[in-house]
Design a protein around this motif. Sequence first.
Motif, PDB file in Angstrom:
ATOM      1  N   GLY A   3       0.778  -1.230   0.000  1.00  0.00           N
ATOM      2  CA  GLY A   3       0.000   0.000   0.000  1.00  0.00           C
ATOM      3  C   GLY A   3       0.810   1.279   0.000  1.00  0.00           C
ATOM      4  N   HIS A   4       2.128   1.166   0.134  1.00  0.00           N
ATOM      5  CA  HIS A   4       2.993   2.354   0.155  1.00  0.00           C
ATOM      6  C   HIS A   4       3.348   2.762  -1.275  1.00  0.00           C
ATOM      7  CE1 HIS A   4       6.879   4.488   0.239  1.00  0.00           C
ATOM      8  NE2 HIS A   4       6.295   5.110   1.252  1.00  0.00           N
ATOM      9  N   VAL A   5       3.348   4.046  -1.516  1.00  0.00           N
ATOM     10  CA  VAL A   5       3.700   4.569  -2.833  1.00  0.00           C
ATOM     11  C   VAL A   5       4.776   5.634  -2.675  1.00  0.00           C
ATOM     12  CG1 VAL A   5       2.865   5.806  -4.874  1.00  0.00           C
ATOM     13  CG2 VAL A   5       1.383   4.151  -3.737  1.00  0.00           C
ATOM     14  N   ASN A   6       5.848   5.498  -3.413  1.00  0.00           N
ATOM     15  CA  ASN A   6       6.864   6.544  -3.497  1.00  0.00           C
ATOM     16  C   ASN A   6       6.260   7.621  -4.403  1.00  0.00           C
ATOM     17  OD1 ASN A   6       8.975   8.168  -4.466  1.00  0.00           O
ATOM     18  ND2 ASN A   6      10.484   6.547  -4.137  1.00  0.00           N
ATOM     19  N   GLU A   7       5.685   8.639  -3.791  1.00  0.00           N
ATOM     20  CA  GLU A   7       4.957   9.674  -4.542  1.00  0.00           C
ATOM     21  C   GLU A   7       5.802  10.349  -5.623  1.00  0.00           C
ATOM     22  OE1 GLU A   7       1.700  10.367  -4.504  1.00  0.00           O
ATOM     23  OE2 GLU A   7       1.279   8.911  -2.934  1.00  0.00           O
ATOM     24  N   PRO A   8       7.032  10.777  -5.316  1.00  0.00           N
ATOM     25  CA  PRO A   8       7.836  11.397  -6.380  1.00  0.00           C
ATOM     26  C   PRO A   8       8.111  10.438  -7.540  1.00  0.00           C
ATOM     27  CG  PRO A   8       8.758  11.948  -4.236  1.00  0.00           C
ATOM     28  CD  PRO A   8       7.707  10.891  -4.010  1.00  0.00           C
ATOM     29  N   MET A   9       8.298   9.157  -7.230  1.00  0.00           N
ATOM     30  CA  MET A   9       8.543   8.166  -8.269  1.00  0.00           C
ATOM     31  C   MET A   9       7.297   7.988  -9.146  1.00  0.00           C
ATOM     32  SD  MET A   9      11.090   6.005  -9.131  1.00  0.00           S
ATOM     33  CE  MET A   9      11.927   5.588  -7.612  1.00  0.00           C
ATOM     34  N   ALA A  10       6.131   7.906  -8.516  1.00  0.00           N
ATOM     35  CA  ALA A  10       4.885   7.755  -9.261  1.00  0.00           C
ATOM     36  C   ALA A  10       4.625   8.972 -10.141  1.00  0.00           C
ATOM     37  CB  ALA A  10       3.717   7.540  -8.294  1.00  0.00           C
ATOM     38  N   GLU A  11       4.885  10.148  -9.612  1.00  0.00           N
ATOM     39  CA  GLU A  11       4.685  11.375 -10.384  1.00  0.00           C
ATOM     40  C   GLU A  11       5.647  11.437 -11.564  1.00  0.00           C
ATOM     41  OE1 GLU A  11       2.535  14.998 -10.957  1.00  0.00           O
ATOM     42  OE2 GLU A  11       2.148  13.193  -9.799  1.00  0.00           O
ATOM     43  N   ALA A  12       6.889  11.055 -11.354  1.00  0.00           N
ATOM     44  CA  ALA A  12       7.871  11.040 -12.447  1.00  0.00           C
ATOM     45  C   ALA A  12       7.467  10.043 -13.524  1.00  0.00           C
ATOM     46  CB  ALA A  12       9.264  10.712 -11.900  1.00  0.00           C
ATOM     47  N   VAL A  47      13.208   7.600 -24.511  1.00  0.00           N
ATOM     48  CA  VAL A  47      13.823   7.573 -23.182  1.00  0.00           C
ATOM     49  C   VAL A  47      12.756   7.710 -22.096  1.00  0.00           C
ATOM     50  CG1 VAL A  47      15.366   8.818 -21.606  1.00  0.00           C
ATOM     51  CG2 VAL A  47      16.094   8.354 -23.957  1.00  0.00           C
ATOM     52  N   CYS A  48      11.811   8.608 -22.300  1.00  0.00           N
ATOM     53  CA  CYS A  48      10.746   8.799 -21.306  1.00  0.00           C
ATOM     54  C   CYS A  48       9.894   7.539 -21.155  1.00  0.00           C
ATOM     55  CB  CYS A  48       9.872   9.987 -21.685  1.00  0.00           C
ATOM     56  SG  CYS A  48      10.666  11.587 -21.397  1.00  0.00           S
ATOM     57  N   THR A  49       9.631   6.865 -22.252  1.00  0.00           N
ATOM     58  CA  THR A  49       8.868   5.616 -22.181  1.00  0.00           C
ATOM     59  C   THR A  49       9.623   4.583 -21.353  1.00  0.00           C
ATOM     60  OG1 THR A  49       7.777   6.017 -24.294  1.00  0.00           O
ATOM     61  CG2 THR A  49       7.875   3.730 -23.540  1.00  0.00           C
ATOM     62  N   ALA A  50      10.897   4.430 -21.631  1.00  0.00           N
ATOM     63  CA  ALA A  50      11.704   3.457 -20.884  1.00  0.00           C
ATOM     64  C   ALA A  50      11.773   3.823 -19.403  1.00  0.00           C
ATOM     65  CB  ALA A  50      13.110   3.366 -21.476  1.00  0.00           C
ATOM     66  N   MET A  51      11.962   5.098 -19.107  1.00  0.00           N
ATOM     67  CA  MET A  51      12.066   5.531 -17.712  1.00  0.00           C
ATOM     68  C   MET A  51      10.759   5.282 -16.974  1.00  0.00           C
ATOM     69  SD  MET A  51      11.622   7.595 -14.975  1.00  0.00           S
ATOM     70  CE  MET A  51      10.618   8.888 -15.644  1.00  0.00           C
ATOM     71  N   SER A  52       9.635   5.585 -17.598  1.00  0.00           N
ATOM     72  CA  SER A  52       8.354   5.394 -16.921  1.00  0.00           C
ATOM     73  C   SER A  52       8.114   3.925 -16.614  1.00  0.00           C
ATOM     74  CB  SER A  52       7.199   5.966 -17.753  1.00  0.00           C
ATOM     75  OG  SER A  52       6.994   5.225 -18.933  1.00  0.00           O
ATOM     76  N   ARG A  53       8.511   3.057 -17.504  1.00  0.00           N
ATOM     77  CA  ARG A  53       8.328   1.620 -17.288  1.00  0.00           C
ATOM     78  C   ARG A  53       9.221   1.125 -16.148  1.00  0.00           C
ATOM     79  NH1 ARG A  53       6.612  -1.502 -22.381  1.00  0.00           N
ATOM     80  NH2 ARG A  53       7.763  -3.108 -21.285  1.00  0.00           N
ATOM     81  N   MET A  54      10.461   1.603 -16.103  1.00  0.00           N
ATOM     82  CA  MET A  54      11.371   1.192 -15.028  1.00  0.00           C
ATOM     83  C   MET A  54      10.913   1.727 -13.676  1.00  0.00           C
ATOM     84  SD  MET A  54      15.094   1.540 -16.851  1.00  0.00           S
ATOM     85  CE  MET A  54      16.014   1.030 -15.406  1.00  0.00           C
ATOM     86  N   ALA A  55      10.384   2.934 -13.656  1.00  0.00           N
ATOM     87  CA  ALA A  55      10.010   3.585 -12.399  1.00  0.00           C
ATOM     88  C   ALA A  55       8.845   2.902 -11.686  1.00  0.00           C
ATOM     89  CB  ALA A  55       9.678   5.054 -12.650  1.00  0.00           C
ATOM     90  N   VAL A  56       7.997   2.205 -12.422  1.00  0.00           N
ATOM     91  CA  VAL A  56       6.842   1.580 -11.768  1.00  0.00           C
ATOM     92  C   VAL A  56       7.109   0.153 -11.322  1.00  0.00           C
ATOM     93  CG1 VAL A  56       5.182   3.037 -12.969  1.00  0.00           C
ATOM     94  CG2 VAL A  56       5.764   0.790 -13.932  1.00  0.00           C
ATOM     95  N   ARG A  57       8.251  -0.405 -11.652  1.00  0.00           N
ATOM     96  CA  ARG A  57       8.559  -1.780 -11.257  1.00  0.00           C
ATOM     97  C   ARG A  57       8.908  -1.846  -9.781  1.00  0.00           C
ATOM     98  NH1 ARG A  57      12.123  -2.531 -16.594  1.00  0.00           N
ATOM     99  NH2 ARG A  57      10.374  -2.824 -18.028  1.00  0.00           N
ATOM    100  N   GLN A  58       8.295  -2.788  -9.089  1.00  0.00           N
ATOM    101  CA  GLN A  58       8.486  -2.946  -7.652  1.00  0.00           C
ATOM    102  C   GLN A  58       9.266  -4.214  -7.288  1.00  0.00           C
ATOM    103  OE1 GLN A  58       6.992  -0.569  -5.327  1.00  0.00           O
ATOM    104  NE2 GLN A  58       6.959   0.485  -7.285  1.00  0.00           N
TER     105      GLN A  58
END
Length: 130
Positions: free
Chosen positions: A15-24, A62-73
Amino acid sequence: MSVRKMIAAHPLAHGHVNEPMAEAAKHAMYCAIICTSCADACAGEDMDMRQCIRTCLDCADVCTAMSRMAVRQTGDDDKALVAMFHTCIEICEICAAECAKYDHDHCRRCAEMCRECADDCRKALSTVSH
């Protein structure tokens, strides 16, 4: 559906979300779409926009790749994520500077989105272990 809710739904997130990561991640997805749209609009202009098109398409990738990496837990790959954030910040700044050279509305909007994405990546970067 929101990126935050999806991240929070991951069994390892508890249930925890890294808010800055989700926003990025969210803004990087938007940035990819905006850059792709700008590149397409540039192709319709009467002037030579090849460099702007190339820069926008590179930024979108690059933005597509970054967004995909950022949501992986699952798993831990902070070094790769840090490298991707730095790359995303750099390409967004390059794209914003390129688009700022033109007086087209689509280029102004793209430059603004790229600056927002770079700022969000900086905020998220500060939350990742180095």
